[in-house]
Design an enzyme around this catalytic site. Structure first.
Site, mmCIF file in Angstrom:
data_model
loop_
_atom_site.group_PDB
_atom_site.id
_atom_site.type_symbol
_atom_site.label_atom_id
_atom_site.label_comp_id
_atom_site.label_asym_id
_atom_site.label_seq_id
_atom_site.Cartn_x
_atom_site.Cartn_y
_atom_site.Cartn_z
ATOM 1 N N ARG A 1 0.847 -1.191 0.000
ATOM 2 C CA ARG A 1 0.000 0.000 0.000
ATOM 3 C C ARG A 1 0.890 1.251 0.000
ATOM 4 N NH1 ARG A 1 -4.828 1.878 -1.560
ATOM 5 N NH2 ARG A 1 -6.071 2.868 0.060
ATOM 6 N N THR B 1 -8.902 0.470 -10.273
ATOM 7 C CA THR B 1 -8.129 -0.529 -9.537
ATOM 8 C C THR B 1 -8.220 -1.766 -10.412
ATOM 9 O OG1 THR B 1 -8.613 0.391 -7.324
ATOM 10 C CG2 THR B 1 -8.061 -1.932 -7.391
ATOM 11 N N GLY C 1 -13.614 0.289 -5.698
ATOM 12 C CA GLY C 1 -13.675 1.179 -4.543
ATOM 13 C C GLY C 1 -14.365 0.493 -3.381
HETATM 14 N N1 GLY Z 1 -8.034 3.140 -3.825
HETATM 15 C C1 GLY Z 1 -9.067 2.234 -3.594
HETATM 16 C C2 GLY Z 1 -8.820 1.381 -2.406
HETATM 17 O O1 GLY Z 1 -7.677 1.061 -2.121
HETATM 18 O O2 GLY Z 1 -9.742 1.050 -1.723
#
Ligand code: GLY
Length: 572
Positions: free
Chosen positions: A99, A372, A464
């Site tokens: 992350r 994503t 999301g």
């Molecule tokens: N950016 C979307 C997530 O990581 O939830």
């Protein structure tokens, strides 16, 4: 939703599932062929190329991850991050948390307008929005610690795709259109990703020579150059010139985290999923515990949708209250994943009447947009990789670091930047998810592996906040014995505490059910837009068969495939 949709097939399977608690496949068992499901056929082919070269699922994961960074630049990239859930054929599992992290100079106030409200332009479409990337560190670690091939071999397809180019597809054009205004504002992004300032025509070839050079350095030197030295210093100074706050020290301080996957046991199945800073695995643990109290399999389709909405309302409330980077704040993981806690929440749910999110603390506003990407791999030996990676919204912040081809993510928006105001997904958060130097922002990404008595499934999706509900629906489907194609195709419903709306894809809920849900007190919105892009591979160990499926909402020919990788090819 029709009777068969969130339906009753589970009864047939459950007897067997209850009998067999499977922590690892039978000794010696292996699929004998390999399955890859990704969002792009060229990325899937990159994975098979590396398997044919003698690589395992983890080498293939490096290849697919890097290829997606090239051929699906809207969704992920070297400028972003991801979660890698790994399971070796011998039963060992692992989780790489790549992350993004907050630069040291970030403070919530930087993202606020003069009136104290969240300035969405700053949070989403500026260099300030970019977290420190984790993907390069993950690729090197994955190859070195889990793979069999040198990083240079596994990155070769991505390098080739970046250098030689590829014809953009409809999804690229759709997302470029959605972010056209933002891409046009940055000369480097417009030069690379648009055709004379417009959305490229179908068949236009996207070449990324600068990105291929960066990938070549990653292949030959490993990730060190990205985080320390002249390249890192140049990136940081370019980001500052563009209005951001990265420093060379922020890049040098980035650390990949290896974490224990979150393990959930349900109905004789073992579910491995993403731990914090993902909010998805915890939500899955609490959510499944709630459903268990209601004899899920015996419920009518309407009761199922009602119960899912009530469940998600509660798990998303907990997310807002408790979730943050576990390296910075105590996340009450043991509590939230304890079946007794789920049972407590279940006691507050009535099947005949909806509760209201307003009865619970918090507040938020929905804003559209998500991207994503996810891929799932099972190799011929039974090694498994389930990987979700992101740069947040389509094309991230829409800004390319000049000379690198690297798109900046806009992941800072996933922090709770303004009290009571939702992020791009309408998600609210509280102090546990406030930005701090080096801290990871909470994510919805939830790569998951489900192991039942007969089958092993690797799955995940972008979307999301909706990732959390989609993954839970998919896990329930796998437990009910559905095929990979069925799981990927099923219509979706979603609730996330705030806004207090039960959202359904068109066709997911039919008229009588809609009326009944409204009668029980739900605000229901039916959306015409499709959401998610689920990628799933299933190994049916009882018959030694693999399946792979790409979400039909976006699937392109060849994105999900099963192949036999012959010895001759492996030796080549
Ligand atoms: N950016 C979307 C997530 O990581 O939830």
């Amino acid at each position: 939703m029709r009777a068969d949709r969130l339906g009753h097939g589970l009864r047939l399977k459950v007897g067997l599932c209850l009998l067999l608690l499977v922590l690892a496949p039978a000794r010696g068992a292996s699929p004998g062929e390999a399955a890859i499901a990704s969002a792009h056929p060229l990325a899937t082919e990159a994975g098979f190329e590396v398997l044919r070269a003698g690589g395992n699922a983890f080498d293939a994961a490096v290849a697919v991850s890097a290829a997606l960074a090239v051929v699906e630049p809207s969704s992920s990239g070297l400028g972003g991050g991801g979660f890698f859930l790994l399971r070796h054929a011998d039963g060992r599992s692992g989780f790489l948390d790549a992350r993004e992290t907050s630069p040291a100079g970030a403070r919530a106030e930087l993202f606020l307008a003069a009136d104290g409200r969240l300035d969405r332009e700053k949070a989403l479409n500026s260099a300030l929005a970019a977290g420190i990337p984790g993907l390069p560190a993950a690729l090197e670690h994955l190859a070195r610690e889990h793979g069999r091939l040198p990083l240079s071999r596994s990155l070769a397809p991505a390098i080739r795709l970046a250098r030689e180019g590829f014809a953009v597809d409809e999804k690229y054009r759709h997302l470029a259109q959605a972010r056209l205004a933002v891409l046009r504002r940055d000369p480097e992004a417009a030069r690379i990703f648009l055709e004379h300032g417009e959305v490229p025509k179908g068949g236009w070839v996207l070449r990324q020579p600068e990105l291929s050079v960066v990938l070549e350095r990653l292949a030959s030197e490993g990730a060190g150059f990205f985080y320390r030295g002249a390249f890192a210093e140049r990136m940081a100074s370019e980001v500052r010139r563009l209005g951001g706050i990265w420093t060379a020290q922020d890049l040098a301080s980035y650390r990949l985290r290896e974490r224990e996957p979150l393990l959930i046991r349900r109905e004789g199945a073992v579910i491995l999923t993403a731990p914090p800073p993902s909010a998805g695995g915890v939500a899955l643990a609490t959510g499944l515990a709630i459903l268990e109290r209601f004899r899920w399999r015996e419920l009518s389709p309407t009761d199922r949708v009602h119960l899912l909405a009530e469940t998600w309302r509660r798990v998303f409330r907990d997310r807002a209250a408790h979730l943050g980077d576990p390296d910075f704040v105590p996340v009450p993981l043991d509590l939230l994943s304890d079946p007794a806690y789920g049972a407590g929440l279940a006691a507050s749910i009535r099947l005949d009447r909806a509760s209201q999110s307003a009865w619970l603390p918090g507040g938020g506003e929905p804003v559209e947009g998500s991207d994503t990407t996810h891929f799932s791999i099972i190799d011929a030996e039974g090694n498994i990789a389930a990987v979700t990676q992101t740069i947040n919204l389509p094309f991230g912040a829409g800004i390319v670091v000049p000379g690198t081809g690297i798109l900046l993510n806009n992941e800072m928006d996933d922090f709770a930047l303004a009290e009571g105001q939702g992020n791009a997904y309408g998600l609210v958060g509280t102090s546990p998810n406030a930005p701090a130097p080096g801290k990871r922002m909470v994510s919805s990404m939830t790569p998951t592996i489900v192991i039942t008595g007969e089958r092993t499934a690797a799955l995940g999706t972008p979307g999301g906040s909706r990732i959390v509900s989609m993954v839970m629906l998919a896990v329930l489907d796998v437990l009910e014995g559905r095929s990979a194609a069925e799981v990927a195709a099923r219509p979706r419903v979603h609730h996330q505490f705030l806004p207090d709306v039960l959202i359904a894809e068109e066709g997911a809920i039919e008229e009588p059910m809609l009326a009944e849900l409204r009668r029980r007190g739900h605000r229901v919105a039916v959306e015409s837009r499709r959401w998610g892009n689920l990628q799933i591979a299933i190994w049916d160990r009882s018959v030694g068969r693999l399946e792979a499926a790409s979400d039909p909402r976006w699937a392109a020919e060849g994105a999900a495939r099963v192949e036999t990788v012959t010895d001759a090819e492996v030796k080549r």
